[in-house]
Design a protein around this motif. Structure first.
Motif, PDB file in Angstrom:
ATOM      1  N   ILE A  19       0.827  -1.202   0.000  1.00 59.02           N
ATOM      2  CA  ILE A  19       0.000   0.000   0.000  1.00 59.02           C
ATOM      3  C   ILE A  19       0.863   1.254   0.000  1.00 59.02           C
ATOM      4  O   ILE A  19       0.624   2.190  -0.765  1.00 59.02           O
ATOM      5  CB  ILE A  19      -0.937  -0.008   1.225  1.00 59.02           C
ATOM      6  CG1 ILE A  19      -1.925  -1.175   1.117  1.00 59.02           C
ATOM      7  CG2 ILE A  19      -1.684   1.323   1.349  1.00 59.02           C
ATOM      8  CD1 ILE A  19      -2.703  -1.424   2.391  1.00 59.02           C
ATOM      9  N   ASP A  20       1.857   1.288   0.855  1.00 56.28           N
ATOM     10  CA  ASP A  20       2.762   2.440   0.941  1.00 56.28           C
ATOM     11  C   ASP A  20       4.139   1.945   1.354  1.00 56.28           C
ATOM     12  O   ASP A  20       4.403   1.710   2.534  1.00 56.28           O
ATOM     13  CB  ASP A  20       2.247   3.471   1.940  1.00 56.28           C
ATOM     14  CG  ASP A  20       3.138   4.715   2.004  1.00 56.28           C
ATOM     15  OD1 ASP A  20       4.142   4.777   1.260  1.00 56.28           O
ATOM     16  OD2 ASP A  20       2.828   5.632   2.796  1.00 56.28           O
ATOM     17  N   GLY A  21       5.012   1.784   0.370  1.00 54.33           N
ATOM     18  CA  GLY A  21       6.339   1.250   0.636  1.00 54.33           C
ATOM     19  C   GLY A  21       7.199   2.137   1.509  1.00 54.33           C
ATOM     20  O   GLY A  21       8.195   1.679   2.068  1.00 54.33           O
ATOM     21  N   ARG A  22       6.817   3.392   1.642  1.00 51.86           N
ATOM     22  CA  ARG A  22       7.621   4.317   2.447  1.00 51.86           C
ATOM     23  C   ARG A  22       6.955   4.613   3.802  1.00 51.86           C
ATOM     24  O   ARG A  22       7.439   5.454   4.559  1.00 51.86           O
ATOM     25  CB  ARG A  22       7.819   5.612   1.664  1.00 51.86           C
ATOM     26  CG  ARG A  22       8.876   6.521   2.259  1.00 51.86           C
ATOM     27  CD  ARG A  22      10.081   6.655   1.415  1.00 51.86           C
ATOM     28  NE  ARG A  22      11.038   7.546   2.061  1.00 51.86           N
ATOM     29  CZ  ARG A  22      12.350   7.398   2.022  1.00 51.86           C
ATOM     30  NH1 ARG A  22      12.874   6.399   1.361  1.00 51.86           N
ATOM     31  NH2 ARG A  22      13.136   8.239   2.639  1.00 51.86           N
ATOM     32  N   ALA A  23       5.890   3.913   4.117  1.00 48.46           N
ATOM     33  CA  ALA A  23       5.233   4.115   5.414  1.00 48.46           C
ATOM     34  C   ALA A  23       6.226   3.851   6.534  1.00 48.46           C
ATOM     35  O   ALA A  23       7.040   2.920   6.468  1.00 48.46           O
ATOM     36  CB  ALA A  23       4.037   3.178   5.543  1.00 48.46           C
TER      37      ALA A  23
END
Length: 325
Positions: A19-23
């Protein structure tokens, strides 16, 4: 790649990073209901084992690039070396050896007609062990790997807490400067690289790099993708489908396939086969059922050529994760 069994925390982490690789690990930990140290430790374990990594991905369309799907036929002794050479290029992704090991498929983003022609008209034809090349311009994608449902694990409420802000519509291609290119090159190797490391490479301040990356992400130029073999999630049988579809039903078929959980990529393209797709299945019988029970019901499909993936040399980003077999 090591054989690693994924438990519920691992699967939740995989879905979160899709969903968000940089979360941040803190955010992921709050969503999963575990400690931040646990999330960081699990990520380091899976990354060091070659199971996954996060990479920064440039959306060439937002930069005015064209995207192509290539099919190459090679002599039996050459396919591995040619595929490795293609995987080493910064403009390629999803480099696969197919079928009997004499065919290669890959995607290429071409910044200009000159660079496209240099590869298709000069470099590849001069390689005597490449016996045939076909190039298909990708016209419109209806399914992309970043949304493949095979990685899903979290509830809708949990997933909603992780989704980044929507990408803004961009009327004109976005300009990228030399400083941006340095940072984007590092992110293609490690999408979770720290701002301090990125700033040092770019010769800039941490805050400046962060603002610029946030802007590139909002504009749709930069995204973060999870580089993960489907085999790690129980889908070791991959195949490329080259389909000939009646033009009046082409978009309808492409949209229908985007709803199939087996499909991780589908796009309208030029050439005798006007729709290309990538599917992930649990085994050969699963693939057979997909072809005979799902694809066969799409009336506008005239023919399907199925090419099993026997080896992957590169997915997205740089050729970083060891090839899966």
């Amino acid at each position: 790649m090591e054989t690693v069994t994924l438990d519920a925390v691992d699967r939740g982490l995989v879905h979160a990073l899709q969903i968000d690789g940089r979360a941040s690990f803190r955010t992921v930990a709050e969503v999963l209901g575990v400690s931040e140290n646990t999330v960081a430790r699990r990520y380091r374990r899976l990354r060091s084992a070659g199971v996954l990594r996060v990479v920064g991905v440039v959306n060439g369309v937002a930069l005015g690039h064209s995207s192509w799907a290539l099919r190459l036929q090679c002599t039996p002794d050459a396919a591995g070396a040619v595929a490795a050479a293609l995987a080493a290029r910064p403009d390629t992704s999803y480099v696969h050896l197919l079928s009997g090991g004499t065919e290669i498929s890959c995607n290429v983003q071409s910044p200009s007609a000159a660079e496209r022609d240099a590869l298709l008209l000069h470099k590849l034809p001069r390689t005597s062990r490449v016996t045939a090349v076909s190039a298909h311009l990708l016209l419109r994608a209806t399914a992309l790997p970043a949304a493949w449902p095979g990685a899903a694990w979290l509830s809708e409420e949990q997933a909603g807490r992780l989704r980044p802000a929507p990408v803004a519509a961009v009327a004109e291609p976005v300009a990228v400067d030399d400083q941006d290119r340095v940072v984007l090159e590092l992110l293609a190797r490690d999408g979770r690289a720290g701002y301090r490391e990125l700033a040092a490479a770019a010769g800039s301040a941490d805050s400046t790099v962060k603002r610029r990356l946030d802007a590139l992400r909002r504009s749709g130029v930069l995204g973060y993708a999870l580089d993960l073999s489907p085999a790690a999630l129980g889908f070791p049988t991959e195949a490329r489908l080259w389909m000939s579809v009646r033009p009046s039903g082409l978009l309808q078929v492409a949209q229908a396939m985007a709803e199939h959980p087996e499909v991780c990529f589908a796009a309208l393209c030029t050439g005798p086969s006007n729709l290309v797709a990538a599917v992930n299945c649990r085994d050969a019988e699963d693939l057979c059922r997909y072809l005979t029970e799902r694809v066969a019901t799409l009336d506008a499909v005239r023919s399907v050529e199925t090419a099993p993936v026997i080896r992957t040399l590169k997915r997205t980003g740089t050729a970083g994760i060891p090839a899966s077999r």
